[in-house]
Motif scaffolding. Structure first.
Motif, PDB file in Angstrom:
ATOM      1  N   GLU A  53      31.975  73.478  22.094  1.00  0.00           N
ATOM      2  CA  GLU A  53      33.033  72.457  21.078  1.00  0.00           C
ATOM      3  C   GLU A  53      32.350  71.142  20.757  1.00  0.00           C
ATOM      4  O   GLU A  53      32.439  70.728  19.848  1.00  0.00           O
ATOM      5  CB  GLU A  53      34.275  72.304  21.662  1.00  0.00           C
ATOM      6  CG  GLU A  53      35.091  73.534  22.102  1.00  0.00           C
ATOM      7  CD  GLU A  53      36.517  73.193  22.725  1.00  0.00           C
ATOM      8  OE1 GLU A  53      36.606  72.133  22.785  1.00  0.00           O
ATOM      9  OE2 GLU A  53      36.973  74.263  22.845  1.00  0.00           O
ATOM     10  N   ARG A  79      22.558  63.576   5.516  1.00  0.00           N
ATOM     11  CA  ARG A  79      22.910  64.202   6.663  1.00  0.00           C
ATOM     12  C   ARG A  79      21.829  63.783   7.781  1.00  0.00           C
ATOM     13  O   ARG A  79      22.121  63.626   9.039  1.00  0.00           O
ATOM     14  CB  ARG A  79      22.873  65.527   6.500  1.00  0.00           C
ATOM     15  CG  ARG A  79      24.471  65.998   5.724  1.00  0.00           C
ATOM     16  CD  ARG A  79      24.416  67.761   5.430  1.00  0.00           C
ATOM     17  NE  ARG A  79      25.805  67.847   5.155  1.00  0.00           N
ATOM     18  CZ  ARG A  79      26.280  67.368   3.684  1.00  0.00           C
ATOM     19  NH1 ARG A  79      25.372  66.811   2.791  1.00  0.00           N
ATOM     20  NH2 ARG A  79      27.338  67.861   3.214  1.00  0.00           N
ATOM     21  N   ASN A  83      29.089  68.376  14.386  1.00  0.00           N
ATOM     22  CA  ASN A  83      28.730  68.641  13.286  1.00  0.00           C
ATOM     23  C   ASN A  83      29.864  68.508  12.205  1.00  0.00           C
ATOM     24  O   ASN A  83      29.539  68.074  10.988  1.00  0.00           O
ATOM     25  CB  ASN A  83      28.377  70.128  13.406  1.00  0.00           C
ATOM     26  CG  ASN A  83      27.810  70.739  12.119  1.00  0.00           C
ATOM     27  OD1 ASN A  83      26.933  69.757  11.390  1.00  0.00           O
ATOM     28  ND2 ASN A  83      27.727  71.936  11.828  1.00  0.00           N
ATOM     29  N   GLN A  84      30.953  68.593  12.834  1.00  0.00           N
ATOM     30  CA  GLN A  84      32.229  68.312  11.649  1.00  0.00           C
ATOM     31  C   GLN A  84      32.215  66.813  11.469  1.00  0.00           C
ATOM     32  O   GLN A  84      32.641  66.356  10.362  1.00  0.00           O
ATOM     33  CB  GLN A  84      33.473  68.624  12.464  1.00  0.00           C
ATOM     34  CG  GLN A  84      33.885  70.395  12.536  1.00  0.00           C
ATOM     35  CD  GLN A  84      35.134  70.592  13.267  1.00  0.00           C
ATOM     36  OE1 GLN A  84      35.670  70.014  14.162  1.00  0.00           O
ATOM     37  NE2 GLN A  84      35.475  71.755  13.064  1.00  0.00           N
ATOM     38  N   ILE A  85      31.899  65.975  12.511  1.00  0.00           N
ATOM     39  CA  ILE A  85      31.863  64.650  12.199  1.00  0.00           C
ATOM     40  C   ILE A  85      30.743  64.118  11.015  1.00  0.00           C
ATOM     41  O   ILE A  85      31.011  63.382  10.393  1.00  0.00           O
ATOM     42  CB  ILE A  85      31.753  63.741  13.547  1.00  0.00           C
ATOM     43  CG1 ILE A  85      33.084  63.809  14.359  1.00  0.00           C
ATOM     44  CG2 ILE A  85      31.536  62.240  13.283  1.00  0.00           C
ATOM     45  CD1 ILE A  85      32.822  63.198  15.643  1.00  0.00           C
ATOM     46  N   LEU A  89      29.966  71.687  17.984  1.00  0.00           N
ATOM     47  CA  LEU A  89      30.781  72.002  16.689  1.00  0.00           C
ATOM     48  C   LEU A  89      31.598  70.661  16.218  1.00  0.00           C
ATOM     49  O   LEU A  89      31.612  70.459  14.919  1.00  0.00           O
ATOM     50  CB  LEU A  89      31.963  72.924  17.038  1.00  0.00           C
ATOM     51  CG  LEU A  89      32.635  73.541  16.012  1.00  0.00           C
ATOM     52  CD1 LEU A  89      31.869  73.940  14.977  1.00  0.00           C
ATOM     53  CD2 LEU A  89      33.533  74.589  16.593  1.00  0.00           C
ATOM     54  N   LYS A  90      32.102  70.022  17.072  1.00  0.00           N
ATOM     55  CA  LYS A  90      32.706  68.847  16.883  1.00  0.00           C
ATOM     56  C   LYS A  90      31.705  67.546  16.045  1.00  0.00           C
ATOM     57  O   LYS A  90      32.217  67.132  15.257  1.00  0.00           O
ATOM     58  CB  LYS A  90      33.408  67.988  18.055  1.00  0.00           C
ATOM     59  CG  LYS A  90      34.882  68.301  18.231  1.00  0.00           C
ATOM     60  CD  LYS A  90      35.497  67.459  19.275  1.00  0.00           C
ATOM     61  CE  LYS A  90      37.088  68.223  19.767  1.00  0.00           C
ATOM     62  NZ  LYS A  90      37.717  67.465  20.565  1.00  0.00           N
ATOM     63  N   GLU A  96      29.444  66.065   8.910  1.00  0.00           N
ATOM     64  CA  GLU A  96      29.911  66.606   7.792  1.00  0.00           C
ATOM     65  C   GLU A  96      30.847  65.775   7.043  1.00  0.00           C
ATOM     66  O   GLU A  96      30.821  65.568   5.811  1.00  0.00           O
ATOM     67  CB  GLU A  96      30.494  68.141   7.692  1.00  0.00           C
ATOM     68  CG  GLU A  96      29.528  69.082   7.872  1.00  0.00           C
ATOM     69  CD  GLU A  96      28.237  69.142   6.822  1.00  0.00           C
ATOM     70  OE1 GLU A  96      28.948  69.085   5.577  1.00  0.00           O
ATOM     71  OE2 GLU A  96      27.096  69.146   6.912  1.00  0.00           O
ATOM     72  N   ALA A  97      31.666  65.341   7.718  1.00  0.00           N
ATOM     73  CA  ALA A  97      33.103  64.419   7.240  1.00  0.00           C
ATOM     74  C   ALA A  97      32.173  63.100   6.635  1.00  0.00           C
ATOM     75  O   ALA A  97      32.642  62.650   5.493  1.00  0.00           O
ATOM     76  CB  ALA A  97      33.980  64.330   8.205  1.00  0.00           C
TER      77      ALA A  97
END
Length: 159
Positions: A5, A51, A11-13, A8-9, A15-16
């Motif tokens: 997780e 990125r 990577n989400q941060i 994944l978290k 991306e945001a």
């Protein structure tokens, strides 16, 4: 499970943050689109650069500064406020202030008539409404030449 997780978290941060920055950066090739919306090669490269910079630990301000240094201030949709852009930022306020001043002055000129004010001072008592109307009729200059020309123009055109 927890170790899966975290990336994944993370990577989400990333991306945001990257999308947020990309929406505020203008495509240098298109000009009218952000690099998030553009499919130009330079926009794709800039999104990748953003990125990579985020993953290397740079803050949003540092990334904006790098893009501004590399591509100039026009790459940002919201240019900073400085002496060069002060006229651009302040012109709407100055224009609105000037328009309000002209409007207020014209309203003031309509409401004050120097002749009536002088007569009020000489007599010591204010004029009655009928006296004011008579004074205005006597002291008001005839219509301007423009009004005569426009009525002549209407007569000539047959209206």
């Amino acid at each position: 499970m927890a170790s899966e997780e975290d990336p994944l978290k993370k990577n989400q941060i990333v991306e945001a943050r990257a999308r947020n920055i990309s929406h505020n950066v203008r495509c240098t090739e298109c000009g009218s689109q952000s690099i998030e919306e553009s499919q130009a090669d330079v926009a794709i490269l800039l999104r990748k650069l953003i990125r990579d910079e985020i993953r290397s630990g740079k803050s949003d301000k540092e990334i904006y500064k790098k893009l501004e240094d590399d591509f100039g201030e026009t790459v940002l949709y919201a240019p900073k406020f400085d002496m060069q852009t002060a006229a651009l930022w302040l012109s709407p306020v100055l224009f609105a202030g000037a328009a309000a001043g002209v409007w207020a002055y014209s309203k003031h000129r309509q409401k004050t008539n120097v002749h009536i004010m002088a007569l009020n001072l000489v007599r010591g008592i204010p004029l009655t409404p009928r006296e004011k109307e008579t004074m205005l009729d006597v002291l008001t200059p005839p219509p301007s030449q423009v009004a005569r020309t426009s009525s002549w123009w209407r007569r000539w055109r047959g209206q």
